[in-house]
Design a protein around this motif. Structure first.
Motif, PDB file in Angstrom:
ATOM      1  N   THR A  96       0.846  -1.197   0.000  1.00  0.00           N
ATOM      2  CA  THR A  96       0.000   0.000   0.000  1.00  0.00           C
ATOM      3  C   THR A  96       0.879   1.243   0.000  1.00  0.00           C
ATOM      4  O   THR A  96       1.730   1.422   0.868  1.00  0.00           O
ATOM      5  CB  THR A  96      -0.924   0.015   1.231  1.00  0.00           C
ATOM      6  N   GLU A  97       0.654   2.107  -0.971  1.00  0.00           N
ATOM      7  CA  GLU A  97       1.552   3.239  -1.188  1.00  0.00           C
ATOM      8  C   GLU A  97       1.570   4.217  -0.025  1.00  0.00           C
ATOM      9  O   GLU A  97       2.618   4.782   0.315  1.00  0.00           O
ATOM     10  CB  GLU A  97       1.142   3.971  -2.474  1.00  0.00           C
ATOM     11  N   CYS A  98       0.432   4.448   0.613  1.00  0.00           N
ATOM     12  CA  CYS A  98       0.370   5.458   1.672  1.00  0.00           C
ATOM     13  C   CYS A  98       1.170   5.075   2.907  1.00  0.00           C
ATOM     14  O   CYS A  98       1.438   5.921   3.764  1.00  0.00           O
ATOM     15  CB  CYS A  98      -1.083   5.750   2.051  1.00  0.00           C
ATOM     16  N   PHE A  99       1.569   3.819   3.017  1.00  0.00           N
ATOM     17  CA  PHE A  99       2.360   3.372   4.159  1.00  0.00           C
ATOM     18  C   PHE A  99       3.860   3.375   3.854  1.00  0.00           C
ATOM     19  O   PHE A  99       4.666   3.022   4.707  1.00  0.00           O
ATOM     20  CB  PHE A  99       1.931   1.975   4.609  1.00  0.00           C
ATOM     21  N   GLN A 100       4.203   3.766   2.636  1.00  0.00           N
ATOM     22  CA  GLN A 100       5.616   3.837   2.272  1.00  0.00           C
ATOM     23  C   GLN A 100       6.207   5.167   2.736  1.00  0.00           C
ATOM     24  O   GLN A 100       5.549   6.205   2.705  1.00  0.00           O
ATOM     25  CB  GLN A 100       5.787   3.691   0.761  1.00  0.00           C
TER      26      GLN A 100
ATOM     27  N   ASP B 255       3.456   7.725  13.335  1.00  0.00           N
ATOM     28  CA  ASP B 255       2.868   7.949  12.005  1.00  0.00           C
ATOM     29  C   ASP B 255       2.157   6.691  11.508  1.00  0.00           C
ATOM     30  O   ASP B 255       1.128   6.780  10.829  1.00  0.00           O
ATOM     31  CB  ASP B 255       3.958   8.353  11.013  1.00  0.00           C
ATOM     32  N   LEU B 256       2.716   5.539  11.832  1.00  0.00           N
ATOM     33  CA  LEU B 256       2.085   4.278  11.432  1.00  0.00           C
ATOM     34  C   LEU B 256       0.705   4.138  12.058  1.00  0.00           C
ATOM     35  O   LEU B 256      -0.262   3.773  11.373  1.00  0.00           O
ATOM     36  CB  LEU B 256       2.974   3.104  11.846  1.00  0.00           C
ATOM     37  N   SER B 257       0.598   4.436  13.343  1.00  0.00           N
ATOM     38  CA  SER B 257      -0.695   4.314  14.021  1.00  0.00           C
ATOM     39  C   SER B 257      -1.718   5.289  13.439  1.00  0.00           C
ATOM     40  O   SER B 257      -2.897   4.948  13.296  1.00  0.00           O
ATOM     41  CB  SER B 257      -0.524   4.561  15.522  1.00  0.00           C
ATOM     42  N   VAL B 258      -1.272   6.489  13.089  1.00  0.00           N
ATOM     43  CA  VAL B 258      -2.177   7.484  12.496  1.00  0.00           C
ATOM     44  C   VAL B 258      -2.689   6.994  11.144  1.00  0.00           C
ATOM     45  O   VAL B 258      -3.887   7.102  10.841  1.00  0.00           O
ATOM     46  CB  VAL B 258      -1.461   8.836  12.348  1.00  0.00           C
ATOM     47  N   LYS B 259      -1.801   6.443  10.331  1.00  0.00           N
ATOM     48  CA  LYS B 259      -2.196   5.943   9.019  1.00  0.00           C
ATOM     49  C   LYS B 259      -3.163   4.761   9.128  1.00  0.00           C
ATOM     50  O   LYS B 259      -4.079   4.616   8.323  1.00  0.00           O
ATOM     51  CB  LYS B 259      -0.962   5.522   8.217  1.00  0.00           C
ATOM     52  N   LEU B 260      -2.935   3.919  10.115  1.00  0.00           N
ATOM     53  CA  LEU B 260      -3.839   2.777  10.307  1.00  0.00           C
ATOM     54  C   LEU B 260      -5.252   3.256  10.608  1.00  0.00           C
ATOM     55  O   LEU B 260      -6.233   2.688  10.104  1.00  0.00           O
ATOM     56  CB  LEU B 260      -3.328   1.890  11.448  1.00  0.00           C
TER      57      LEU B 260
END
Length: 210
Positions: A107-111, A118-123
């Motif tokens: 998934t591009e938005c997690f790159q 930041d990972l938790s926010v994206k999740l």
């Protein structure tokens, strides 16, 4: 550094008898001594359990396209929280981890993420915290651990300052209030003293009218 080391208060003859150079003194007796003290302090603060926790926590890092991801470490990390992860939860976590890492990598938005915040926010933004609910629960515990540890250390450090000999007989409730006002002093400095006095005086009558 190649000159003879002369201890404070000693004569040059004493230094010549010892036949020790400045380099030898500062390298062996000072530098190595400091390194030993630092090493002992690290051993006291980071025992085997803490090092295991830190190692397992690093497996969540999203940097370099989740290069540090290790499902086995994350399963081991969940084992440190038996009250939060039952046996059924551990099974669900194990099933989710493989799908989770495949999803994250494609998934591009997690790159390009660098930290677990930041990972938790994206999740949450992508609603994947509901899809991988066990993974997200473990991630929240990882985020809370440093804050909880720092808070406990702050309280103990503050306790030494607040609980002086004159306050040694303070009750727990009063002592808790003193600790809170000291720890959160940056906030209390913004409160006007007159407002505090008025609020205190309005709580109840301080003097009986005759």
């Amino acid at each position: 550094m190649d000159d003879a080391y002369v201890p404070y208060g000693k004569s040059a003859r004493y230094a010549h008898a010892r036949n020790q150079k400045n380099d030898d003194h500062f390298r062996r007796e000072v530098y190595i001594g400091v390194i030993d003290q630092i090493s002992q302090e690290l051993d006291n603060r980071f025992d085997e359990i803490n090092m295991e926790l830190l190692s397992c926590m690093s497996a969540f890092s999203p940097s370099k396209s989740f290069a540090s991801f290790d499902a086995q470490k994350l399963r081991r990390l969940a084992g440190f929280y038996p009250n939060d992860f039952s046996n059924n939860n551990l099974v669900q976590l194990e099933l989710q981890l493989d799908n989770y890492i495949d999803d994250m990598k494609r998934t591009e938005c997690f790159q390009g993420l660098d930290n677990i915040v930041d990972l938790s926010v994206k999740l949450v933004d992508t609603n994947r915290h509901k899809v991988y609910d066990m993974v997200y629960s473990l991630l929240k515990l990882v985020l809370l651990l440093p804050v909880a540890t720092a808070s406990v250390e702050m309280v103990f450090s503050t306790l030494v300052i607040v609980k002086t000999k004159s306050r040694n007989k303070l009750g727990d409730i009063v002592l808790d209030d003193c600790l809170q006002t000291f720890i959160e002093r940056d906030i209390f400095f913004q409160v006007d003293e007159d407002d505090i006095i008025e609020t205190f005086m309005s709580m109840r009558k301080r003097r009986i009218n005759k």
